[in-house]
Write an enzyme that holds these catalytic residues in place. Structure first.
Site, mmCIF file in Angstrom:
data_model
loop_
_atom_site.group_PDB
_atom_site.id
_atom_site.type_symbol
_atom_site.label_atom_id
_atom_site.label_comp_id
_atom_site.label_asym_id
_atom_site.label_seq_id
_atom_site.Cartn_x
_atom_site.Cartn_y
_atom_site.Cartn_z
ATOM 1 N N ARG A 44 0.856 -1.253 0.531
ATOM 2 C CA ARG A 44 -0.109 -0.213 -0.426
ATOM 3 C C ARG A 44 0.895 1.115 -0.089
ATOM 4 O O ARG A 44 0.343 2.151 -0.379
ATOM 5 C CB ARG A 44 -0.865 -0.149 0.907
ATOM 6 N N TYR A 95 -17.472 18.597 -13.436
ATOM 7 C CA TYR A 95 -17.691 16.721 -13.704
ATOM 8 C C TYR A 95 -18.362 16.587 -12.363
ATOM 9 O O TYR A 95 -18.087 17.301 -11.149
ATOM 10 C CB TYR A 95 -15.785 15.539 -13.262
ATOM 11 N N ASP A 166 -8.074 20.271 -12.703
ATOM 12 C CA ASP A 166 -8.633 19.036 -12.948
ATOM 13 C C ASP A 166 -8.257 18.576 -14.479
ATOM 14 O O ASP A 166 -8.658 19.974 -15.528
ATOM 15 C CB ASP A 166 -9.859 18.163 -12.743
ATOM 16 N N LYS A 191 -9.450 8.059 -18.719
ATOM 17 C CA LYS A 191 -9.161 9.070 -19.892
ATOM 18 C C LYS A 191 -8.597 8.835 -20.967
ATOM 19 O O LYS A 191 -7.905 7.571 -21.249
ATOM 20 C CB LYS A 191 -10.084 10.356 -19.439
#
Ligand SMILES: Cc1ncc(COP(=O)(O)O)c(C=O)c1O
Length: 368
Positions: A44, A95, A166, A191
């Site tokens: 992790r 978004y 973003d 994306k």
């Protein structure tokens, strides 16, 4: 040698060191734990495949990069930097996942949010005083509004306000927010970077060591880590990222032009169109206009749905940034802002042949 250009960066970064019989590609590091005494220790905390991908994204955004299990996980990590009761200034139309999270955090009393029209520079500047984080998205999802990034970033930094952007829609091929002075740039790696609609992932990049350490802790202890296989796929996608974007952008500009004179289309949103309200601003600091456009068809929701359902080359599906063209009526989602017209279709233009796309669009528009 001159500074490598994007196509070369995409192909050469994130590779293992060259040595006889060393592989060209990083391994998919499938281990949850590591022999004691090293710098990683536990799965992790770090992973060789993440590191390879992160170095590739870092080469594009020019900032130290951390990857997350999704774009939303990366956004959550950024919002977690805001102190309890602190204020975020954000676009009222961006978004819808980020918008929903902001509303939720506000309702639960964690933060306050000032929602603004990011394209209205005066309105954003007026909201900045007392803001902990200016959260920007430009061009916005789904109406492609463009914020005056150089002006807003400079003003926010002057006031000591953290700025995060973003950059999913534009990509670093079009604008590099850290170079413009932003503190953090965030991506839905799902994306354009990954580019094949087969991976969910997010990233944050920053040159501020303090922020990097806090974001790294947010990932470590929030636990929203990427899977090694997903990281490997995303890096493989990056190899063709500039090629895909170049082709998709050229397709988007041409289709925006053709759509804007189609009798069944009421309005096209694409900053690359000289007639678009955001064109001059976009041209002043962006190196392209991206490959997402949206358009409003004549009629209402039923007509837009009929168009989306009729296509044969373009897929009626959400998401964007893949090699394949996707479109959808955005208001089919309950969470979408009511400022978005019912008949607006968001169109993520892919890399198919332009004439095949256009004949699919023309046929689909005949359903109205
Ligand atoms: C602009 C933008 N930011 C963030 C996200 C969230 O990314 P993810 O779906 O990878 O969590 C999306 C998803 O559509 C998006 O379009």
């Amino acid at each position: 040698m001159t500074e490598p250009r994007p196509e070369t960066i995409a192909i050469t970064t994130g590779r293992p060191h060259a040595a006889p019989d060393a592989p060209l590609n990083p391994p998919i590091e499938l281990s949850s734990t590591f022999h004691a005494g090293g710098t990683i220790g536990y799965g992790r905390y770090g992973n060789e495949t993440w590191t390879a991908l992160e170095s590739a994204i870092a080469a594009f955004e020019l900032g130290e990069t951390l990857t997350f299990s999704s774009g939303m996980a990366a956004i959550s990590a950024v919002f977690s930097l805001v102190p309890l009761g602190g204020t975020i200034t954000a676009s009222h139309q961006g978004y819808n996942g980020a918008m929903t999270l902001l509303h939720t955090l506000e309702k639960s009393g964690h933060i306050k949010v000032r929602f603004v029209d990011v394209a209205n520079t005066k309105e954003v500047l007026a909201a900045l005083d007392g803001t902990s984080l200016l959260w920007l998205e430009s061009p916005t999802n789904p109406t492609l509004d463009v914020a005056d990034l150089p002006v807003l970033i400079a003003a926010a930094k002057k006031l000591g306000c953290m700025v995060s952007l973003d950059n999913t829609f534009a990509t670093p091929l079009v604008q590099q927010p850290l170079v413009m002075g932003a503190d953090i740039v965030m991506h839905s790696v799902t994306k354009y970077f990954a580019g094949h609609s087969d991976v969910l992932m997010g990233s944050v990049s920053t040159n501020d060591p303090g922020l990097l350490a806090r974001l790294s802790d947010a990932r470590k202890f929030g636990g929203a880590i990427p899977g090694p296989f997903e990281a490997w796929l995303a890096l493989r996608g990056i190899r063709t990222f500039p090629l895909r974007v170049e082709r998709a952008q050229a397709n988007a500009l041409e289709l925006a032009k053709r759509l804007s004179v189609h009798p069944k289309v009421a309005k096209v949103h694409y900053p690359g169109l000289p007639t678009d309200a955001h064109h001059e601003r976009a041209k002043s600091f962006m190196k392209g206009f991206g490959s997402v456009l949206s358009f409003v068809v004549q009629g209402g929701a039923a007509q837009a749905d009929a168009v989306c359902e009729a296509s044969r080359v373009i897929t009626n599906a959400t998401s964007l940034g893949g090699i394949e063209s996707l479109w959808e009526r955005r208001r089919r989602w309950a969470l979408e802002s009511s400022t978005v017209p019912e008949a607006l279709i968001r169109f993520s233009v892919g890399c198919e042949n332009i004439e095949d796309l256009w004949s699919d669009i023309e046929e689909s528009l005949k359903k109205i």
